[in-house]
Design a protein around this motif. Sequence first.
Motif, PDB file in Angstrom:
ATOM      1  N   GLY A 221      -4.460  14.916  -7.644  1.00  0.00           N
ATOM      2  CA  GLY A 221      -5.127  15.320  -6.399  1.00  0.00           C
ATOM      3  C   GLY A 221      -4.142  15.314  -5.245  1.00  0.00           C
ATOM      4  O   GLY A 221      -2.937  15.484  -5.466  1.00  0.00           O
ATOM      5  N   ASP A 222      -4.666  15.098  -4.025  1.00  0.00           N
ATOM      6  CA  ASP A 222      -3.715  15.017  -2.895  1.00  0.00           C
ATOM      7  C   ASP A 222      -3.928  13.750  -2.063  1.00  0.00           C
ATOM      8  O   ASP A 222      -3.391  13.622  -0.979  1.00  0.00           O
ATOM      9  CB  ASP A 222      -3.809  16.271  -2.020  1.00  0.00           C
ATOM     10  N   ARG A 223      -4.731  12.851  -2.590  1.00  0.00           N
ATOM     11  CA  ARG A 223      -4.877  11.537  -1.948  1.00  0.00           C
ATOM     12  C   ARG A 223      -5.199  10.530  -3.039  1.00  0.00           C
ATOM     13  O   ARG A 223      -6.073  10.773  -3.870  1.00  0.00           O
ATOM     14  CB  ARG A 223      -6.011  11.573  -0.903  1.00  0.00           C
ATOM     15  N   LEU A 224      -4.471   9.401  -3.033  1.00  0.00           N
ATOM     16  CA  LEU A 224      -4.730   8.343  -4.024  1.00  0.00           C
ATOM     17  C   LEU A 224      -5.124   7.056  -3.307  1.00  0.00           C
ATOM     18  O   LEU A 224      -4.391   6.589  -2.423  1.00  0.00           O
ATOM     19  CB  LEU A 224      -3.490   8.094  -4.893  1.00  0.00           C
ATOM     20  N   ILE A 225      -6.290   6.537  -3.687  1.00  0.00           N
ATOM     21  CA  ILE A 225      -6.778   5.267  -3.145  1.00  0.00           C
ATOM     22  C   ILE A 225      -6.688   4.240  -4.272  1.00  0.00           C
ATOM     23  O   ILE A 225      -7.096   4.521  -5.410  1.00  0.00           O
ATOM     24  CB  ILE A 225      -8.242   5.393  -2.672  1.00  0.00           C
ATOM     25  N   VAL A 226      -6.142   3.069  -3.964  1.00  0.00           N
ATOM     26  CA  VAL A 226      -6.002   2.025  -4.987  1.00  0.00           C
ATOM     27  C   VAL A 226      -6.772   0.776  -4.561  1.00  0.00           C
ATOM     28  O   VAL A 226      -6.529   0.251  -3.462  1.00  0.00           O
ATOM     29  CB  VAL A 226      -4.520   1.661  -5.220  1.00  0.00           C
ATOM     30  N   GLY A 227      -7.689   0.342  -5.428  1.00  0.00           N
ATOM     31  CA  GLY A 227      -8.405  -0.924  -5.218  1.00  0.00           C
ATOM     32  C   GLY A 227      -7.607  -2.017  -5.912  1.00  0.00           C
ATOM     33  O   GLY A 227      -7.455  -1.966  -7.134  1.00  0.00           O
ATOM     34  N   VAL A 228      -7.064  -2.954  -5.140  1.00  0.00           N
ATOM     35  CA  VAL A 228      -6.265  -4.044  -5.721  1.00  0.00           C
ATOM     36  C   VAL A 228      -7.146  -5.279  -5.872  1.00  0.00           C
ATOM     37  O   VAL A 228      -7.797  -5.701  -4.897  1.00  0.00           O
ATOM     38  CB  VAL A 228      -5.052  -4.361  -4.824  1.00  0.00           C
ATOM     39  N   SER A 229      -7.180  -5.820  -7.073  1.00  0.00           N
ATOM     40  CA  SER A 229      -8.048  -6.974  -7.352  1.00  0.00           C
ATOM     41  C   SER A 229      -7.637  -8.184  -6.533  1.00  0.00           C
ATOM     42  O   SER A 229      -6.462  -8.556  -6.523  1.00  0.00           O
ATOM     43  CB  SER A 229      -7.974  -7.352  -8.838  1.00  0.00           C
ATOM     44  N   THR A 230      -8.612  -8.810  -5.877  1.00  0.00           N
ATOM     45  CA  THR A 230      -8.318 -10.046  -5.134  1.00  0.00           C
ATOM     46  C   THR A 230      -8.061 -11.163  -6.150  1.00  0.00           C
ATOM     47  O   THR A 230      -8.370 -11.029  -7.334  1.00  0.00           O
ATOM     48  CB  THR A 230      -9.532 -10.453  -4.265  1.00  0.00           C
TER      49      THR A 230
ATOM     50  N   THR B 194      -8.435   4.518  -8.072  1.00  0.00           N
ATOM     51  CA  THR B 194      -8.180   3.671  -9.240  1.00  0.00           C
ATOM     52  C   THR B 194      -8.207   2.211  -8.814  1.00  0.00           C
ATOM     53  O   THR B 194      -8.236   1.912  -7.612  1.00  0.00           O
ATOM     54  CB  THR B 194      -6.832   4.019  -9.906  1.00  0.00           C
ATOM     55  N   TYR B 195      -8.216   1.318  -9.807  1.00  0.00           N
ATOM     56  CA  TYR B 195      -8.328  -0.116  -9.523  1.00  0.00           C
ATOM     57  C   TYR B 195      -7.413  -0.876 -10.470  1.00  0.00           C
ATOM     58  O   TYR B 195      -7.166  -0.448 -11.600  1.00  0.00           O
ATOM     59  CB  TYR B 195      -9.768  -0.606  -9.742  1.00  0.00           C
ATOM     60  N   GLY B 196      -6.933  -2.029  -9.998  1.00  0.00           N
ATOM     61  CA  GLY B 196      -6.139  -2.876 -10.896  1.00  0.00           C
ATOM     62  C   GLY B 196      -5.619  -4.116 -10.204  1.00  0.00           C
ATOM     63  O   GLY B 196      -5.706  -4.257  -8.994  1.00  0.00           O
ATOM     64  N   THR B 197      -5.060  -5.010 -11.023  1.00  0.00           N
ATOM     65  CA  THR B 197      -4.462  -6.240 -10.498  1.00  0.00           C
ATOM     66  C   THR B 197      -3.041  -5.981 -10.017  1.00  0.00           C
ATOM     67  O   THR B 197      -2.609  -6.465  -8.983  1.00  0.00           O
ATOM     68  CB  THR B 197      -4.458  -7.308 -11.613  1.00  0.00           C
ATOM     69  N   PHE B 198      -2.289  -5.207 -10.781  1.00  0.00           N
ATOM     70  CA  PHE B 198      -0.901  -4.832 -10.468  1.00  0.00           C
ATOM     71  C   PHE B 198      -0.027  -6.069 -10.253  1.00  0.00           C
ATOM     72  O   PHE B 198       0.732  -6.155  -9.289  1.00  0.00           O
ATOM     73  CB  PHE B 198      -0.852  -3.879  -9.270  1.00  0.00           C
ATOM     74  N   ASP B 199      -0.175  -7.047 -11.156  1.00  0.00           N
ATOM     75  CA  ASP B 199       0.651  -8.248 -11.076  1.00  0.00           C
ATOM     76  C   ASP B 199       2.050  -7.945 -11.593  1.00  0.00           C
ATOM     77  O   ASP B 199       2.213  -7.148 -12.528  1.00  0.00           O
ATOM     78  CB  ASP B 199       0.011  -9.351 -11.951  1.00  0.00           C
ATOM     79  N   LEU B 200       3.071  -8.555 -10.985  1.00  0.00           N
ATOM     80  CA  LEU B 200       4.463  -8.291 -11.426  1.00  0.00           C
ATOM     81  C   LEU B 200       4.648  -6.789 -11.592  1.00  0.00           C
ATOM     82  O   LEU B 200       4.898  -6.282 -12.699  1.00  0.00           O
ATOM     83  CB  LEU B 200       4.728  -9.030 -12.743  1.00  0.00           C
ATOM     84  N   PHE B 201       4.500  -6.053 -10.533  1.00  0.00           N
ATOM     85  CA  PHE B 201       4.495  -4.579 -10.550  1.00  0.00           C
ATOM     86  C   PHE B 201       5.631  -4.045 -11.427  1.00  0.00           C
ATOM     87  O   PHE B 201       6.780  -4.493 -11.296  1.00  0.00           O
ATOM     88  CB  PHE B 201       4.645  -4.046  -9.117  1.00  0.00           C
ATOM     89  N   HIS B 202       5.289  -3.146 -12.343  1.00  0.00           N
ATOM     90  CA  HIS B 202       6.315  -2.633 -13.268  1.00  0.00           C
ATOM     91  C   HIS B 202       6.140  -1.138 -13.494  1.00  0.00           C
ATOM     92  O   HIS B 202       5.213  -0.518 -12.980  1.00  0.00           O
ATOM     93  CB  HIS B 202       6.262  -3.405 -14.594  1.00  0.00           C
ATOM     94  N   ILE B 203       7.038  -0.588 -14.325  1.00  0.00           N
ATOM     95  CA  ILE B 203       7.124   0.869 -14.519  1.00  0.00           C
ATOM     96  C   ILE B 203       5.814   1.445 -15.075  1.00  0.00           C
ATOM     97  O   ILE B 203       5.464   2.587 -14.774  1.00  0.00           O
ATOM     98  CB  ILE B 203       8.330   1.219 -15.425  1.00  0.00           C
TER      99      ILE B 203
END
Length: 129
Positions: A28-37, A6-15
């Motif tokens: 699944g059994d592995r999660l990869i996160v693309g964090v926006s620069t 998955t991908y996202g900015t995740f600014d001010l991380f919240h619930i």
Amino acid sequence: SKTVITYGTFDLFHIGHLRLLQRLRALGDRLIVGVSTDEFNALKNKQSSICFEDRIEIISGLKCVDLVIPENDWQQKERDIEQYSADILGMGEDWLGKFDHLSSHCEVVYLPRTTGISSTKIKQNLSIL
Ligand code: C2G
């Protein structure tokens, strides 16, 4: 094994972010996160309050996240799906339909968003304090 990406900015991380990542990890059994620069955020016309380095560190600290990669552009998803052999690309449903073109590479799913919360709302609430 089954890899979810998955991908996202995740600014001010919240619930809302946390619930989405936990639900994606459960697919699944592995999660990869693309964090926006910060530079890619500019392309998304998003100004995040929290800098990229801190956003990467916060996401990396989550139990449900196995690998964090930078998200630099709109084109990298296809390469990432191949490189990491991702079986599922999952996003919140505000992206419904936007990544269906990648369904030739992996399953594409859109999960319900958590209502009533967003980084924008958090900033708005703080600004009237
Ligand atoms: N999200 C959610 N519930 C909320 C807020 C966000 O489920 N209340 C989800 C979004 O749907 C998204 C993820 O959390 O899947 C990250 O949200 P953002 O940081 O706003 O991500 P965005 O700017 O949409 O970036 O290439 C894809 C983009 O990088 C996605």
